[in-house]
Design a protein around this motif. Sequence first.
Motif, PDB file in Angstrom:
ATOM      1  N   TYR A  98     -49.976  33.732  19.124  1.00 34.34           N
ATOM      2  CA  TYR A  98     -49.885  33.790  20.589  1.00 34.34           C
ATOM      3  C   TYR A  98     -48.553  34.430  21.020  1.00 34.34           C
ATOM      4  O   TYR A  98     -48.512  35.215  21.973  1.00 34.34           O
ATOM      5  CB  TYR A  98     -50.011  32.386  21.193  1.00 34.34           C
ATOM      6  CG  TYR A  98     -49.928  32.370  22.706  1.00 34.34           C
ATOM      7  CD1 TYR A  98     -51.045  32.656  23.487  1.00 34.34           C
ATOM      8  CD2 TYR A  98     -48.719  32.110  23.355  1.00 34.34           C
ATOM      9  CE1 TYR A  98     -50.973  32.668  24.870  1.00 34.34           C
ATOM     10  CE2 TYR A  98     -48.633  32.118  24.741  1.00 34.34           C
ATOM     11  CZ  TYR A  98     -49.771  32.393  25.496  1.00 34.34           C
ATOM     12  OH  TYR A  98     -49.678  32.414  26.863  1.00 34.34           O
ATOM     13  N   TYR A  99     -47.490  34.113  20.302  1.00 30.29           N
ATOM     14  CA  TYR A  99     -46.175  34.681  20.651  1.00 30.29           C
ATOM     15  C   TYR A  99     -45.884  35.980  19.886  1.00 30.29           C
ATOM     16  O   TYR A  99     -44.750  36.433  19.847  1.00 30.29           O
ATOM     17  CB  TYR A  99     -45.071  33.625  20.449  1.00 30.29           C
ATOM     18  CG  TYR A  99     -45.163  32.572  21.544  1.00 30.29           C
ATOM     19  CD1 TYR A  99     -44.633  32.824  22.817  1.00 30.29           C
ATOM     20  CD2 TYR A  99     -45.850  31.383  21.350  1.00 30.29           C
ATOM     21  CE1 TYR A  99     -44.779  31.902  23.840  1.00 30.29           C
ATOM     22  CE2 TYR A  99     -45.992  30.449  22.376  1.00 30.29           C
ATOM     23  CZ  TYR A  99     -45.459  30.722  23.614  1.00 30.29           C
ATOM     24  OH  TYR A  99     -45.602  29.824  24.652  1.00 30.29           O
ATOM     25  N   ASN A 100     -46.916  36.555  19.311  1.00 29.29           N
ATOM     26  CA  ASN A 100     -46.797  37.849  18.624  1.00 29.29           C
ATOM     27  C   ASN A 100     -45.749  37.842  17.522  1.00 29.29           C
ATOM     28  O   ASN A 100     -45.034  38.817  17.319  1.00 29.29           O
ATOM     29  CB  ASN A 100     -46.450  38.962  19.642  1.00 29.29           C
ATOM     30  CG  ASN A 100     -47.539  39.142  20.691  1.00 29.29           C
ATOM     31  OD1 ASN A 100     -48.724  39.065  20.384  1.00 29.29           O
ATOM     32  ND2 ASN A 100     -47.116  39.367  21.923  1.00 29.29           N
ATOM     33  N   GLN A 116     -37.097  36.336  27.011  1.00 31.75           N
ATOM     34  CA  GLN A 116     -37.304  35.837  25.648  1.00 31.75           C
ATOM     35  C   GLN A 116     -36.483  36.736  24.728  1.00 31.75           C
ATOM     36  O   GLN A 116     -36.717  37.942  24.660  1.00 31.75           O
ATOM     37  CB  GLN A 116     -38.782  35.916  25.266  1.00 31.75           C
ATOM     38  CG  GLN A 116     -39.022  35.502  23.822  1.00 31.75           C
ATOM     39  CD  GLN A 116     -40.481  35.671  23.380  1.00 31.75           C
ATOM     40  OE1 GLN A 116     -41.375  35.874  24.208  1.00 31.75           O
ATOM     41  NE2 GLN A 116     -40.705  35.597  22.080  1.00 31.75           N
TER      42      GLN A 116
HETATM   43  C1  LIG Z   1     -48.122  39.557  22.901  1.00 32.42           C
HETATM   44  O1  LIG Z   1     -48.345  40.938  22.945  1.00 32.42           O
HETATM   45  C2  LIG Z   1     -49.336  41.327  23.900  1.00 32.42           C
HETATM   46  C3  LIG Z   1     -49.602  42.812  23.730  1.00 32.42           C
HETATM   47  O2  LIG Z   1     -48.407  43.544  23.709  1.00 32.42           O
HETATM   48  C4  LIG Z   1     -48.816  40.987  25.305  1.00 32.42           C
HETATM   49  O3  LIG Z   1     -49.757  41.338  26.280  1.00 32.42           O
HETATM   50  C5  LIG Z   1     -48.550  39.488  25.362  1.00 32.42           C
HETATM   51  O4  LIG Z   1     -47.989  39.156  26.627  1.00 32.42           O
HETATM   52  C6  LIG Z   1     -47.620  39.041  24.261  1.00 32.42           C
HETATM   53  N1  LIG Z   1     -47.536  37.601  24.261  1.00 32.42           N
HETATM   54  C7  LIG Z   1     -46.453  36.915  24.627  1.00 32.42           C
HETATM   55  C8  LIG Z   1     -46.569  35.428  24.652  1.00 32.42           C
HETATM   56  O5  LIG Z   1     -45.402  37.457  24.929  1.00 32.42           O
END
Ligand SMILES: *[C@@H]1O[C@H](CO)[C@@H](O)[C@H](O)[C@H]1NC(C)=O
Length: 273
Positions: A98-100, A116
Amino acid sequence: MEDTQSGYLVLLLVFACGLAPEVAAAAEEFSDDPDATQQLVWLTDVPSTIEFIAAAEVAIIGFFQDLEIPIVSVFQSMVQQFQDVSFGISNNSEVLSYYNITGNTISLFRLVDNEQLNLEGADIESMDATKLSRFIHINSLRFVTEYNAMTVLGLFNTMIEIHLLLMMNKASPEYEENLHRYQTAAKLFQGKILFVLVDSSLKENGKVVSYFKLKETQLPALAIYRTLDDKWDTLSIAEVTVEQVQDFCEGFLKGKVLKENHKLEEKTPKEEL
Ligand SMILES: *[C@@H]1O[C@H](CO)[C@@H](O)[C@H](O)[C@H]1NC(C)=O
Ligand SMILES: *[C@@H]1O[C@H](CO)[C@@H](O)[C@H](O)[C@H]1NC(C)=O
Protein backbone atom coordinates in the motif's frame (compact mmCIF):
# COMPACT_ATOMS: atom_id res chain seq x y z
CA MET A 1 30.42 42.54 7.75
CA GLU A 2 28.71 43.43 4.50
CA ASP A 3 26.88 40.19 4.15
CA THR A 4 24.76 40.64 7.27
CA GLN A 5 22.23 41.76 4.64
CA SER A 6 22.44 38.61 2.60
CA GLY A 7 19.23 36.93 3.55
CA TYR A 8 17.48 34.80 6.05
CA LEU A 9 18.54 31.49 4.48
CA VAL A 10 22.19 32.32 4.79
CA LEU A 11 21.71 33.56 8.33
CA LEU A 12 19.99 30.35 9.27
CA LEU A 13 22.55 28.19 7.57
CA VAL A 14 25.40 29.90 9.38
CA PHE A 15 23.53 29.54 12.62
CA ALA A 16 22.88 25.86 12.02
CA CYS A 17 26.51 25.09 11.20
CA GLY A 18 27.94 27.04 14.09
CA LEU A 19 25.82 25.64 16.85
CA ALA A 20 25.02 22.10 15.87
CA PRO A 21 26.59 20.16 18.79
CA GLU A 22 25.25 22.35 21.62
CA VAL A 23 21.81 22.67 20.20
CA ALA A 24 21.64 18.99 19.34
CA ALA A 25 22.09 18.34 23.04
CA ALA A 26 19.40 20.88 23.89
CA ALA A 27 17.04 19.34 21.38
CA GLU A 28 17.43 15.96 22.99
CA GLU A 29 16.69 17.41 26.38
CA PHE A 30 13.58 19.01 24.93
CA SER A 31 12.13 15.67 23.84
CA ASP A 32 13.30 13.71 26.85
CA ASP A 33 10.65 12.87 29.38
CA PRO A 34 11.79 10.23 31.87
CA ASP A 35 8.26 9.38 33.00
CA ALA A 36 6.92 8.56 29.59
CA THR A 37 7.32 5.07 28.28
CA GLN A 38 6.64 4.86 24.64
CA GLN A 39 5.86 1.71 22.76
CA LEU A 40 6.76 0.73 19.27
CA VAL A 41 3.43 -0.08 17.59
CA TRP A 42 3.15 -3.13 15.35
CA LEU A 43 1.09 -2.27 12.30
CA THR A 44 -0.53 -5.34 10.83
CA ASP A 45 -3.07 -3.95 8.38
CA VAL A 46 -3.62 -0.97 6.13
CA PRO A 47 -6.52 0.76 7.98
CA SER A 48 -4.70 0.79 11.32
CA THR A 49 -1.57 2.13 9.61
CA ILE A 50 -3.52 4.97 8.00
CA GLU A 51 -5.09 5.76 11.36
CA PHE A 52 -1.74 5.64 13.12
CA ILE A 53 -0.24 8.16 10.69
CA ALA A 54 -3.23 10.50 10.85
CA ALA A 55 -3.21 10.55 14.65
CA ALA A 56 0.30 11.93 15.13
CA GLU A 57 1.84 15.24 14.15
CA VAL A 58 4.99 13.26 13.41
CA ALA A 59 4.94 9.49 12.87
CA ILE A 60 7.81 7.26 11.83
CA ILE A 61 7.34 3.80 10.47
CA GLY A 62 9.93 1.15 9.79
CA PHE A 63 8.69 -0.87 6.82
CA PHE A 64 10.86 -3.95 6.88
CA GLN A 65 10.76 -6.96 4.62
CA ASP A 66 13.44 -8.55 6.74
CA LEU A 67 13.47 -8.09 10.51
CA GLU A 68 16.96 -9.55 10.96
CA ILE A 69 18.90 -6.67 9.43
CA PRO A 70 20.91 -4.32 11.75
CA ILE A 71 18.84 -1.19 10.99
CA VAL A 72 15.85 -2.76 12.77
CA SER A 73 17.50 -2.57 16.20
CA VAL A 74 18.86 0.91 15.45
CA PHE A 75 15.31 1.94 14.62
CA GLN A 76 13.95 0.38 17.82
CA SER A 77 16.55 2.24 19.88
CA MET A 78 15.08 5.59 18.76
CA VAL A 79 11.71 5.03 20.38
CA GLN A 80 12.67 6.16 23.89
CA GLN A 81 14.73 9.05 22.61
CA PHE A 82 11.81 10.78 20.89
CA GLN A 83 8.87 10.74 23.26
CA ASP A 84 6.81 13.11 21.13
CA VAL A 85 7.10 11.11 17.91
CA SER A 86 4.97 8.01 17.23
CA PHE A 87 6.94 4.95 16.16
CA GLY A 88 5.41 2.11 14.17
CA ILE A 89 6.87 -0.97 12.55
CA SER A 90 5.46 -3.28 9.92
CA ASN A 91 6.47 -6.33 7.94
CA ASN A 92 2.96 -6.94 6.64
CA SER A 93 3.02 -7.39 2.89
CA GLU A 94 -0.29 -5.57 2.30
CA VAL A 95 0.87 -2.58 4.33
CA LEU A 96 4.20 -2.48 2.50
CA SER A 97 2.60 -2.65 -0.92
CA TYR A 98 0.00 0.00 0.00
CA TYR A 99 2.87 2.39 0.80
CA ASN A 100 4.75 1.34 -2.35
CA ILE A 101 7.65 -0.04 -0.35
CA THR A 102 10.07 -2.00 -2.50
CA GLY A 103 12.97 -2.40 -0.06
CA ASN A 104 13.51 -1.87 3.67
CA THR A 105 12.43 1.72 4.28
CA ILE A 106 12.01 4.10 7.19
CA SER A 107 9.37 6.74 6.46
CA LEU A 108 8.63 9.91 8.39
CA PHE A 109 5.09 11.23 8.00
CA ARG A 110 4.11 14.66 9.26
CA LEU A 111 0.78 16.44 9.25
CA VAL A 112 1.94 20.04 9.00
CA ASP A 113 2.73 19.76 5.29
CA ASN A 114 1.49 16.21 4.60
CA GLU A 115 4.99 15.12 3.69
CA GLN A 116 6.35 11.60 3.62
CA LEU A 117 10.16 11.42 3.74
CA ASN A 118 11.76 8.07 3.00
CA LEU A 119 15.09 6.61 3.97
CA GLU A 120 15.75 3.68 1.68
CA GLY A 121 18.37 1.90 -0.40
CA ALA A 122 21.92 3.04 0.31
CA ASP A 123 20.66 5.51 2.96
CA ILE A 124 19.29 2.63 5.00
CA GLU A 125 22.40 0.52 4.56
CA SER A 126 24.70 3.22 5.91
CA MET A 127 22.35 4.35 8.69
CA ASP A 128 23.52 4.30 12.29
CA ALA A 129 21.91 5.64 15.47
CA THR A 130 23.56 9.07 15.19
CA LYS A 131 22.43 9.61 11.62
CA LEU A 132 18.93 8.34 12.22
CA SER A 133 18.54 10.51 15.31
CA ARG A 134 19.72 13.54 13.34
CA PHE A 135 17.29 12.76 10.52
CA ILE A 136 14.41 12.65 13.00
CA HIS A 137 15.46 15.84 14.82
CA ILE A 138 15.78 17.78 11.58
CA ASN A 139 12.57 16.61 9.95
CA SER A 140 10.16 16.50 12.90
CA LEU A 141 8.25 19.61 11.91
CA ARG A 142 5.04 20.22 13.82
CA PHE A 143 2.12 22.59 13.71
CA VAL A 144 4.39 24.78 15.80
CA THR A 145 8.06 23.92 15.41
CA GLU A 146 10.54 25.20 17.92
CA TYR A 147 13.42 26.92 16.20
CA ASN A 148 16.89 25.50 16.80
CA ALA A 149 19.97 24.55 14.81
CA MET A 150 18.47 21.18 13.89
CA THR A 151 14.91 22.14 12.99
CA VAL A 152 16.13 25.08 10.94
CA LEU A 153 17.45 22.60 8.38
CA GLY A 154 14.07 20.91 8.22
CA LEU A 155 12.23 24.22 7.87
CA PHE A 156 13.76 24.60 4.43
CA ASN A 157 13.28 21.00 3.44
CA THR A 158 9.58 21.53 2.77
CA MET A 159 7.38 22.84 -0.01
CA ILE A 160 5.95 25.51 2.28
CA GLU A 161 7.54 28.83 1.44
CA ILE A 162 5.98 31.06 4.05
CA HIS A 163 7.12 30.93 7.65
CA LEU A 164 5.53 32.69 10.58
CA LEU A 165 7.80 33.19 13.57
CA LEU A 166 6.58 33.99 17.06
CA MET A 167 9.45 35.51 18.99
CA MET A 168 8.72 35.24 22.64
CA ASN A 169 10.43 34.47 25.92
CA LYS A 170 9.48 30.93 26.90
CA ALA A 171 10.03 31.78 30.56
CA SER A 172 7.35 34.49 30.56
CA PRO A 173 4.19 33.72 32.56
CA GLU A 174 1.94 34.19 29.50
CA TYR A 175 3.91 31.75 27.39
CA GLU A 176 1.72 28.62 27.75
CA GLU A 177 -1.50 30.43 26.96
CA ASN A 178 0.01 32.23 24.01
CA LEU A 179 1.50 29.04 22.63
CA HIS A 180 -1.86 27.34 22.87
CA ARG A 181 -3.53 30.08 20.80
CA TYR A 182 -0.63 30.09 18.34
CA GLN A 183 -1.14 26.34 17.85
CA THR A 184 -4.84 26.87 17.22
CA ALA A 185 -4.04 29.45 14.56
CA ALA A 186 -1.38 27.18 13.03
CA LYS A 187 -3.97 24.54 12.21
CA LEU A 188 -5.93 27.10 10.17
CA PHE A 189 -2.93 27.51 7.87
CA GLN A 190 -1.91 23.86 7.59
CA GLY A 191 -0.06 23.31 4.32
CA LYS A 192 0.21 27.07 3.66
CA ILE A 193 2.32 28.60 6.41
CA LEU A 194 4.83 26.97 8.73
CA PHE A 195 4.50 28.22 12.28
CA VAL A 196 7.75 28.55 14.20
CA LEU A 197 8.48 29.47 17.79
CA VAL A 198 11.68 31.37 18.55
CA ASP A 199 12.59 31.49 22.23
CA SER A 200 13.87 35.03 22.60
CA SER A 201 15.51 34.26 25.94
CA LEU A 202 18.21 32.25 24.14
CA LYS A 203 21.22 34.33 23.25
CA GLU A 204 21.80 32.54 19.94
CA ASN A 205 18.30 33.51 18.78
CA GLY A 206 19.22 37.20 19.00
CA LYS A 207 20.32 37.04 15.36
CA VAL A 208 16.84 36.09 14.24
CA VAL A 209 15.29 38.95 16.22
CA SER A 210 17.75 41.46 14.80
CA TYR A 211 17.36 40.10 11.26
CA PHE A 212 13.78 41.34 11.42
CA LYS A 213 15.02 44.67 12.82
CA LEU A 214 13.30 44.12 16.12
CA LYS A 215 14.54 45.06 19.56
CA GLU A 216 14.11 43.13 22.78
CA THR A 217 11.62 45.77 23.96
CA GLN A 218 9.39 45.15 20.92
CA LEU A 219 8.82 41.50 21.84
CA PRO A 220 6.74 39.42 21.75
CA ALA A 221 6.42 39.87 18.02
CA LEU A 222 5.34 38.01 14.93
CA ALA A 223 7.48 37.94 11.81
CA ILE A 224 6.25 36.50 8.55
CA TYR A 225 8.71 35.58 5.87
CA ARG A 226 8.55 34.24 2.32
CA THR A 227 11.60 32.19 1.30
CA LEU A 228 10.92 32.65 -2.41
CA ASP A 229 11.69 36.38 -2.52
CA ASP A 230 12.85 37.28 1.02
CA LYS A 231 9.78 39.49 1.61
CA TRP A 232 8.76 39.88 5.21
CA ASP A 233 6.71 41.81 7.69
CA THR A 234 6.60 42.08 11.47
CA LEU A 235 4.05 42.92 14.12
CA SER A 236 4.70 43.58 17.80
CA ILE A 237 1.95 42.13 19.94
CA ALA A 238 0.93 42.28 23.58
CA GLU A 239 -0.39 38.73 23.44
CA VAL A 240 -1.19 36.16 20.80
CA THR A 241 -4.80 35.97 19.71
CA VAL A 242 -6.05 33.66 17.00
CA GLU A 243 -7.78 36.55 15.19
CA GLN A 244 -4.70 38.72 15.18
CA VAL A 245 -2.47 35.94 13.83
CA GLN A 246 -5.09 35.12 11.23
CA ASP A 247 -5.41 38.75 10.07
CA PHE A 248 -1.66 39.18 9.92
CA CYS A 249 -1.20 35.99 7.86
CA GLU A 250 -4.09 36.70 5.53
CA GLY A 251 -2.84 40.23 4.96
CA PHE A 252 0.54 38.88 3.95
CA LEU A 253 -0.96 36.21 1.70
CA LYS A 254 -2.98 38.92 -0.04
CA GLY A 255 0.21 40.80 -0.79
CA LYS A 256 0.38 43.41 1.93
CA VAL A 257 4.15 43.30 2.31
CA LEU A 258 5.97 46.07 4.05
CA LYS A 259 9.61 45.20 4.15
CA GLU A 260 12.41 43.63 2.20
CA ASN A 261 16.04 43.26 3.16
CA HIS A 262 18.20 44.25 0.24
CA LYS A 263 20.44 41.42 -0.67
CA LEU A 264 23.97 41.81 -1.89
CA GLU A 265 24.41 38.22 -2.90
CA GLU A 266 22.46 35.43 -4.49
CA LYS A 267 20.41 33.36 -2.13
CA THR A 268 22.00 30.06 -1.11
CA PRO A 269 20.33 27.32 -3.10
CA LYS A 270 18.03 25.11 -1.06
CA GLU A 271 19.88 21.96 -2.14
CA GLU A 272 22.83 23.02 -0.05
CA LEU A 273 20.77 22.90 3.10
C1 LIG B 1 1.69 4.39 -4.42
O1 LIG B 1 1.96 4.68 -5.77
C2 LIG B 1 0.79 4.97 -6.53
C3 LIG B 1 1.20 5.10 -7.99
O2 LIG B 1 2.30 5.96 -8.14
C4 LIG B 1 0.16 6.27 -5.99
O3 LIG B 1 -1.00 6.59 -6.70
C5 LIG B 1 -0.18 6.04 -4.52
O4 LIG B 1 -0.69 7.25 -3.97
C6 LIG B 1 1.02 5.59 -3.73
N1 LIG B 1 0.60 5.24 -2.39
C7 LIG B 1 0.91 5.94 -1.30
C8 LIG B 1 0.32 5.48 -0.01
O5 LIG B 1 1.64 6.92 -1.34
C1 LIG C 1 6.58 -10.58 10.40
O1 LIG C 1 7.25 -10.73 11.61
C2 LIG C 1 6.68 -11.68 12.49
C3 LIG C 1 7.39 -11.61 13.82
O2 LIG C 1 8.77 -11.76 13.66
C4 LIG C 1 6.74 -13.07 11.83
O3 LIG C 1 6.15 -14.02 12.68
C5 LIG C 1 6.02 -12.99 10.50
O4 LIG C 1 6.17 -14.23 9.80
C6 LIG C 1 6.57 -11.88 9.63
N1 LIG C 1 5.75 -11.72 8.45
C7 LIG C 1 6.23 -11.66 7.22
C8 LIG C 1 5.26 -11.42 6.13
O5 LIG C 1 7.44 -11.75 7.00
